[in-house]
Design a protein around this motif. Structure first.
Motif, mmCIF file in Angstrom:
data_model
loop_
_atom_site.group_PDB
_atom_site.id
_atom_site.type_symbol
_atom_site.label_atom_id
_atom_site.label_comp_id
_atom_site.label_asym_id
_atom_site.label_seq_id
_atom_site.Cartn_x
_atom_site.Cartn_y
_atom_site.Cartn_z
ATOM 1 N N UNK A 89 0.827 -1.221 0.000
ATOM 2 C CA UNK A 89 0.000 0.000 0.000
ATOM 3 C C UNK A 89 0.856 1.265 0.000
ATOM 4 N N UNK A 90 2.163 1.094 0.136
ATOM 5 C CA UNK A 90 3.060 2.251 0.107
ATOM 6 C C UNK A 90 3.095 3.053 1.399
ATOM 7 N N UNK A 91 2.872 2.358 2.519
ATOM 8 C CA UNK A 91 2.805 3.071 3.807
ATOM 9 C C UNK A 91 4.200 3.328 4.392
ATOM 10 N N UNK A 92 4.983 4.141 3.698
ATOM 11 C CA UNK A 92 6.368 4.380 4.112
ATOM 12 C C UNK A 92 6.497 5.120 5.432
ATOM 13 N N UNK A 93 5.512 5.929 5.787
ATOM 14 C CA UNK A 93 5.590 6.697 7.041
ATOM 15 C C UNK A 93 5.449 5.744 8.236
ATOM 16 N N UNK A 94 4.460 4.855 8.159
ATOM 17 C CA UNK A 94 4.257 3.866 9.227
ATOM 18 C C UNK A 94 5.439 2.898 9.293
ATOM 19 N N UNK A 95 5.853 2.383 8.125
ATOM 20 C CA UNK A 95 6.906 1.364 8.112
ATOM 21 C C UNK A 95 8.253 1.919 8.576
ATOM 22 N N UNK A 96 8.475 3.195 8.349
ATOM 23 C CA UNK A 96 9.706 3.836 8.840
ATOM 24 C C UNK A 96 9.794 3.738 10.357
ATOM 25 N N UNK A 142 16.143 11.047 7.837
ATOM 26 C CA UNK A 142 15.599 10.154 6.801
ATOM 27 C C UNK A 142 14.383 10.810 6.136
ATOM 28 N N UNK A 143 14.202 10.489 4.864
ATOM 29 C CA UNK A 143 12.991 10.947 4.172
ATOM 30 C C UNK A 143 12.168 9.716 3.797
ATOM 31 N N UNK A 144 10.901 9.747 4.168
ATOM 32 C CA UNK A 144 10.018 8.613 3.854
ATOM 33 C C UNK A 144 8.848 9.109 2.993
ATOM 34 N N UNK A 145 8.257 8.184 2.246
ATOM 35 C CA UNK A 145 7.098 8.535 1.412
ATOM 36 C C UNK A 145 5.841 7.889 2.007
ATOM 37 N N UNK A 146 4.872 8.713 2.354
ATOM 38 C CA UNK A 146 3.627 8.211 2.945
ATOM 39 C C UNK A 146 2.730 7.616 1.872
ATOM 40 N N UNK A 147 1.711 6.891 2.294
ATOM 41 C CA UNK A 147 0.774 6.265 1.362
ATOM 42 C C UNK A 147 0.114 7.292 0.442
ATOM 43 N N UNK A 148 -0.097 8.503 0.955
ATOM 44 C CA UNK A 148 -0.751 9.543 0.130
ATOM 45 C C UNK A 148 0.174 10.044 -0.980
ATOM 46 N N UNK A 182 -4.773 7.434 8.671
ATOM 47 C CA UNK A 182 -5.918 8.249 8.221
ATOM 48 C C UNK A 182 -6.083 8.147 6.697
ATOM 49 N N UNK A 183 -4.949 8.005 5.992
ATOM 50 C CA UNK A 183 -5.043 7.820 4.537
ATOM 51 C C UNK A 183 -5.752 6.495 4.235
ATOM 52 N N UNK A 184 -5.458 5.492 5.047
ATOM 53 C CA UNK A 184 -6.115 4.182 4.859
ATOM 54 C C UNK A 184 -7.609 4.285 5.185
ATOM 55 N N UNK A 185 -7.957 5.078 6.198
ATOM 56 C CA UNK A 185 -9.372 5.291 6.544
ATOM 57 C C UNK A 185 -10.107 5.882 5.325
#
Ligand code: BES
Ligand code: ZN
Ligand code: ZN
Length: 491
Positions: free
Chosen positions: A224-231, A328-334, A355-358
């Motif tokens: 899903x590209x959830x880089x913010x959470x996975x970071x 570090x720079x991360x990419x969020x799902x949005x 919240x993006x997933x919501x």
């Protein structure tokens, strides 16, 4: 503890103790006090005349063998000014009575109805107050544990049809038991309450109360590209999860409300590590998540006519060889990029993807609750929860639900001028905004990921933990906002 209503006169009710709220400045001949005074051979008159008892909030008096009544003891509790009494005063009085009388080894007590509030409202409040008061955090004591001897609370509702009150007692019980469930979960140490364990418990709730459940693992989050959470999650050996509980009403609803709760099962701060003093408290950094699961448990039983999804992103925030670094720079799902300046501002990172997933799941309104900032305790102490959001009518609904629940919530301004503070030189946004207005910049960060969905954010970092204990409440987790959320979606 069982709660029931009794429509007889107070003196006909067999119980260990009769608990009576007395208002400030009340005279022994006022209202129902007169009959108690008469039957107790003037005990109330003498307590008041000697100045020993004035009815101020916090006062109490306790007598054995009070006289011509079937109750074996009498507990008087100061209730403050009569004109200021609310459902919350009733919660506190019932809670103080239950905790006090349990300490005095009573097994049953009757609570006299003394306010003019509608009988259903006061029965629900008394039930909530008493059951919530009996929670204790001493699960791991192997001796000297608080034994819960109280078996029965009888609500004296003379002349009323006790059948009418039954529904209110039931609603109070559902809400109180869900609150105590959340408090137990919050209170668990982080070696027990891991993300995996939290997901397992959510599964039990789903099974027991008929909710749908989906638990996302890290592989799905990656897709899903959830880089913010996975970071945040990458520094921990415990696998992270996103728990999704869904309640669907019988008839289709146009609205889908998402409740999103921060579920950091332990927040060390990560590489931006916290000082060791008090770090043990960071086991309660999943209070928002546990309260979301508790609220879903109550919602499943109260069955509102709107669809509700409870979303709990859950992980530890640990330092270590694989942990993310400041910078570090991360990419969020949005799709937005985030410069992680401080790995301790992890709540907003996991909420950004949650919240993006919501939104992806079709939420038309979002409310999140999170132990997000230490700054909220500087602003409001542990008394008020901070509320911020994008849609004033949705915010007003949360404020009204909180008022009805007797939970103190204060709105802070989410002015666009605060956006400056979280501007990054190299990415779309950075995850901290400096020392000033920390609660607002924390909320502002999440705002960037809710886009145009009406959203309200509750920062519960202060009010989720009760440091000192109160006559009606044990030390430790409070389960704050559960009642607000239930009122918000169930009306
Ligand atoms: N979990 C904490 C916030 C917190 C602090 C909760 C005290 C309960 C009690 C959160 O993740 C955090 O560490 N926030 C930082 C943000 C800062 C680095 C911008 C804080 O408040 O110091
Ligand atoms: Zn943190
Ligand atoms: Zn945290």
């Amino acid at each position: 503890m069982e709660v029931k209503a009794d429509s007889r006169q107070f003196h006909e009710i067999e119980c260990d103790a009769l608990a009576v709220a007395v208002f400030e400045g009340e005279k022994p001949e006022d209202g129902s006090l007169a009959e108690i005074n008469k039957r107790s051979n003037g005990v109330i008159a003498s307590l008041i005349e000697t100045g020993e008892f004035t009815g101020k909030s916090g006062e109490s008096a306790y007598v054995h063998n009070p006289g011509e009544m079937k109750a074996r003891r009498l507990l008087l509790l100061g209730a403050g000014k009569k004109e200021e009494i609310t459902a919350d005063s009733i919660r506190k009085i019932a809670g103080t009575a239950a905790r006090t009388l349990r300490g005095k080894k009573a097994r049953s007590f009757a609570l006299l109805r003394r306010s003019q509030l509608p009988i259903g409202e006061s029965a629900q409040a008394a039930t909530e107050g008493a059951l919530i008061s009996l929670f204790d955090p001493d699960k791991y004591h192997t001796s000297d544990k608080t034994e819960n001897q109280l078996e029965t609370m009888i609500l004296v509702a003379t002349g009323a049809d006790s059948g009418d009150i039954h529904g209110s007692i039931e609603r109070g019980r559902i809400i109180a038991e869900a609150t105590n469930f959340a408090r137990e979960v919050i209170n668990e140490p982080a070696n027990v309450m891991t993300p995996t364990e939290l997901a397992r418990l959510a599964g039990e709730v789903a099974k027991d109360y008929g909710l749908e459940i989906d638990v996302l693992d890290e592989a799905r989050m990656k897709d899903l590209g959830m880089g913010a959470f996975l970071g945040v999650a990458q520094g921990s050996a415990e696998p992270a999860k996103i728990i999704v509980l869904t309640y669907s009403p019988k008839t289709e609803s146009a609205e889908t409300i998402a409740i999103v709760g921060k579920g950091v099962t332990f927040d060390t701060g990560g590489i931006s590590i916290k000082p060791s003093d008090g770090m043990e408290k960071m086991k309660y950094d999943m209070a928002g998540g546990a309260t979301t699961i508790g609220a879903m448990r109550a919602i499943a039983q109260l069955k509102p006519s709107v669809k509700i999804i409870g979303i709990v992103p859950t992980t530890e925030n640990m330092p270590g060889g694989r942990a993310q670094r400041p910078g570090d720079v991360v990419r969020a799902m949005s799709g937005k990029t985030i410069e992680v300046i401080n790995t301790d501002a992890e709540g907003r990172l996991i909420l950004a993807d949650a919240v993006a997933y919501a939104r992806k799941l079709g939420a038309t309104k979002i409310v999140d609750l999170a132990t997000l900032t230490g700054a909220v305790s500087i602003a409001l102490g542990d008394v008020y929860v901070a509320l911020l959001g994008t849609d004033q009518s949705w915010i007003d609904q949360v404020l009204a639900a909180g008022k009805k629940a007797g939970e103190k919530i204060w709105q802070l301004p989410l002015d666009k001028d605060y956006r400056e503070q979280i501007k990054s030189e190299i990415a779309d946004i950075k995850n901290v905004g400096g020392r000033k207005a920390g609660t607002i910049t924390g909320a502002y960060f999440i705002r960037e990921f809710v886009e145009d969905t009406p959203w309200a954010h509750l920062d519960i970092a202060g009010a989720a933990w009760n440091e000192n204990g109160k006559p009606h409440l044990a030390v430790g987790p409070t389960g704050v906002c559960l009642r607000t959320l239930v009122n918000l979606v169930c009306g």
